[in-house]
Design an enzyme around this catalytic site. Structure first.
Site: not given
Ligand code: BGC
Length: 726
Positions: A346, A605
């Site tokens: 990501e 997270e």
């Molecule tokens: C990210 C998050 C992001 C989210 C959106 C994820 O995959 O890592 O931090 O805000 O997707 O829902």
């Protein structure tokens, strides 16, 4: 600036190999030389063997189609009588598969040429000027970097000699999107020494840096030609003590290095990694059972060149480790763009995460320039219908989620509040207005935001089984943020001297309709939003009910991305400071300190990224460096230490200092280097004549209101000492 140079590319696509563009030129008698340069990809320029500038991964990441930054370097000192300029180009964000799940975008990017454009301006002793432009007189050749890409890492062959050069080819490329460097440069910032080297139960040889960082490994090795070094990266070890990479998902995050003869040092050139551990998959001597020395490994920390401004310290070591984790979370994720995480496939500019963390970010570091550039990309990428984007730069990931798109109002407003310059509001005002118009056009109810696809209270602990979304109603969140963004747009407009009557009226109507529609609150996040966004009719009663709910929930937070940043503010704002501290200092799951007890060196997270029994929460969505929940640090600056800028005099031109001590800490200190100077507030418990008192030491650079023990005092800039009962 007018560009006279042409875009050039290699004659033949070199596939994975990073092309090196070369240009020889005379420079005898030149007294000044300036290189202007940018690329479709990430570049590293070298003049006569010396690196040009210190910008890592230049030209950074912007909404390339609309804004591609070029850099200007004074290269006079690198100049000789005969000169060789070499520029190596990696795929970077421009041509690499970022993100790697958007197949259409990947195909488009893969078809783009490895383009370079540059102008070297020389001024001679006699006043003569000369400009060397990228054109067919430049050459291209294959270099030592055989592969380099953001997620997968780098392959380098030190045996490769500078080979045949073929002429570069000019191609039609736009220059109207080229802009001068606007953001902070990404630079190498610090070096972390290896802490230990060990062998896992599986027999893997692992180097531990003791700190999760973003950047790259530098290693030194004495090798024979053809020896191979292969390195994998990881954030954590698994329950059994083995190297764990599953949570990087499809990001390979590997280094493959082929040695030449002798002692050599290498660090990746055109990529980066998020890691605490590296595994030596192959390393000279390993097969013969020789372990390398710790000194052979260093982690090079790379991030945007922001100046550190904020510090938090306390008598509680776990809390201090958490503060440190928040700082490392910011360093690790402020790499030109505020990213969600630096390791898996990501590393994107998720807007929801950025808006949650921006206040903390703006106290920890000077991020005005950093956000000015990112917000300009947000405005540039704003969709035709006014929605903003889940991620910026947009990369086709989608748009239109409440609390994510609201970064468009929250971020500029916070930058204005922290630094005091309305220029950011001017820059973003149209984007804010267009966003509100989007909500107006998409919602089913005129004064609420209902319907639509949202991330909701992302990762809320009250999520139904199998869902990432907390139980807070989607329409509730969307409507609450609609109110908030309308209010911020009205405020911004007022600062700019615009007519905001339309937004004032809209705001009133949203609040009224909200109150009529949402007559009860069902989750912690609903209570929090209702109070924090001024929607609850009776905020005191609502905050009291929130406190009761938190206690009934086991004195635990149940909030996700949306509710968490404001939870403690709401509690302490209405007389529940005690409970706010209970949540802050809690060490059992779920809490901010639980990960610290599990050895976290950055913010996770998930509240339970590693569970009590050592299992991982999941293999799929489990980053150990996600800054969003670090947002609670702004509560520590503002409430525990008590430092607030005053909205009418932003940028800390006037300050309100109202510390809120708690007996579970012996002392706590917060400080921020503001545009007006250093503001600091420290409290500690002392005994005076046998009576326990709080000693408050305050330094302020601006006229301030100091509130201690419920008593307000107006003070001029200076340092002050108070003793109080609580
Ligand atoms: C990210 C998050 C992001 C989210 C959106 C994820 O995959 O890592 O931090 O805000 O997707 O829902």
């Amino acid at each position: 600036m007018e560009w006279k140079a042409e875009w050039i590319r290699p004659q033949q696509d070199m596939g994975d190999v990073c092309p090196v563009f070369v240009k020889e030129f005379e420079g005898k008698g030149a007294v000044k030389a300036e290189l202007r340069i940018t690329a479709m990809g990430v570049y590293e320029a070298v003049l006569n063997g010396q690196r040009v500038g210190s910008f890592v991964l230049a030209p950074g990441w912007t909404s390339y189609e609309k804004r591609l930054q070029y850099q200007s370097y004074d290269v006079t000192k690198l100049l000789g009588e005969k000169n060789l300029l070499e520029v190596t180009l990696g795929k970077g964000w421009y041509r690499g598969p970022v993100p790697d799940w958007n197949k259409e975008d990947m195909a488009r990017k893969a078809a783009l040429p490895a383009g370079l454009i540059a102008q070297l301006h020389l001024t001679y002793e006699d006043g003569r000027e000369e400009t060397i432009l990228t054109d067919e007189t430049w050459g291209t050749r294959e270099g030592q970097i055989r592969f380099s890409e953001i997620y997968d890492g780098e392959t380098f062959d030190a045996r490769v000699e500078a080979g045949d050069v073929s002429p570069a080819v000019c191609f039609e490329g736009r220059t109207d999107q080229l802009i001068p460097q606007q953001g902070e440069e990404i630079r190498e910032q610090e070096r972390v020494k290896a802490a230990r080297i060990f062998t896992t139960p599986k027999g893997e040889v692992v180097v531990d840096f003791g700190q999760e960082v973003t950047g790259y490994l530098e290693f030194c090795v004495d090798a024979r030609e053809g020896d191979v070094v292969e390195i994998s990266h990881a954030e954590v070890m698994d329950k059994e003590g083995s190297f764990y990479t599953e949570n990087y998902r499809s990001a390979k995050a590997k280094i493959h290095y082929t040695c030449r003869d002798g002692v050599q040092t290498y660090k990746p050139h055109l990529t980066f990694f998020g890691f605490r551990y590296v595994r030596l998959d192959r390393f000279p001597g390993l097969e013969e059972g020789r372990l390398p020395d710790l000194e052979q490994f260093t982690a090079v920390v790379v991030h945007s060149d922001m100046k550190r401004t904020g510090y938090l310290r306390s008598s509680n070591p776990l809390l201090n480790r958490f503060f440190s984790n928040v700082i490392w979370g910011q360093k690790g994720n402020f790499l030109d763009v505020p990213t969600d995480c630096p390791q898996r496939n990501e590393r994107l500019g998720w807007t929801g995460d950025a808006q949650a963390f921006i206040k903390t970010a703006s106290y920890n570091f000077d991020v005005e320039k950093f956000f000015t550039k990112w917000l300009a990309d947000m405005a540039a990428d704003q969709c035709e219908n006014g929605s903003v984007g889940h991620v910026i730069p947009a990369c086709g990931v989608g748009s239109g989620s409440a609390a994510w798109d609201d970064a468009s109002t929250i971020c500029p407003w916070q930058i204005y509040l922290t630094y005091g310059d309305p220029a950011i509001l001017r820059q973003q005002f149209d984007c804010m207005k267009k966003y509100l118009a989007f909500i107006g056009s998409t919602t089913k109810d005129p004064y609420l935001w209902t319907g639509g696809e949202h991330f909701e209270d992302w990762l809320g602990l009250d999520a139904p089984v199998g869902s990432y979304k907390g139980s807070t109603r989607a329409d509730f969140i969307a409507s609450a943020f609609y109110a908030h963004s309308t209010l911020l747009t009205a405020k911004a407009g007022r600062v700019l001297g615009e007519d905001v009557s339309e937004y004032e009226a809209l705001y009133k109507n949203i609040v009224k309709t909200f109150r009529e529609t949402f007559t009860d609150y069902r989750t912690q996040t609903e209570y929090v939003l209702a109070v924090h966004f001024g929607l609850a009719e009776d905020p005191q009663k609502t905050a009291d009910a929130l406190a009761q709910k938190v206690v009934a929930d086991g004195s635990r937070l149940m909030t996700g991305f949306v509710g968490t940043p404001y939870l403690l503010h709401v509690l302490s704002g209405y007389g529940h400071t005690d409970l706010a501290y209970t949540l802050l200092l809690r060490t059992e799951y779920p809490s901010w300190l639980y990960p610290v007890t599990k050895g976290a060196t950055t913010v996770w997270e998930h509240w339970d990224g590693i569970m009590e029994n050592g299992d991982f929460w999941s293999a799929d969505m489990n980053s150990f460096n996600h800054y969003a929940y670090g947002a609670v640090a702004d509560w520590v600056y503002e409430e525990a230490a008590g430092i607030h800028t005053v909205e009418e005099a932003p940028g800390f031109a006037r300050i309100r200092i109202a510390p809120k001590p708690d007996e579970r800490l012996d002392w706590l200190e917060g400080s921020i280097q503001t545009r007006h100077g250093l503001v600091s507030s420290k409290w500690s418990w002392v005994e005076l004549d046998g009576v326990k008192k709080v000693r408050c030491e305050i330094t302020t650079p601006s006229p301030s209101t100091i509130v201690i023990d419920g008593v307000s005092r107006e003070v001029e800039p200076g340092s002050y000492l108070f003793f109080a009962d609580k």
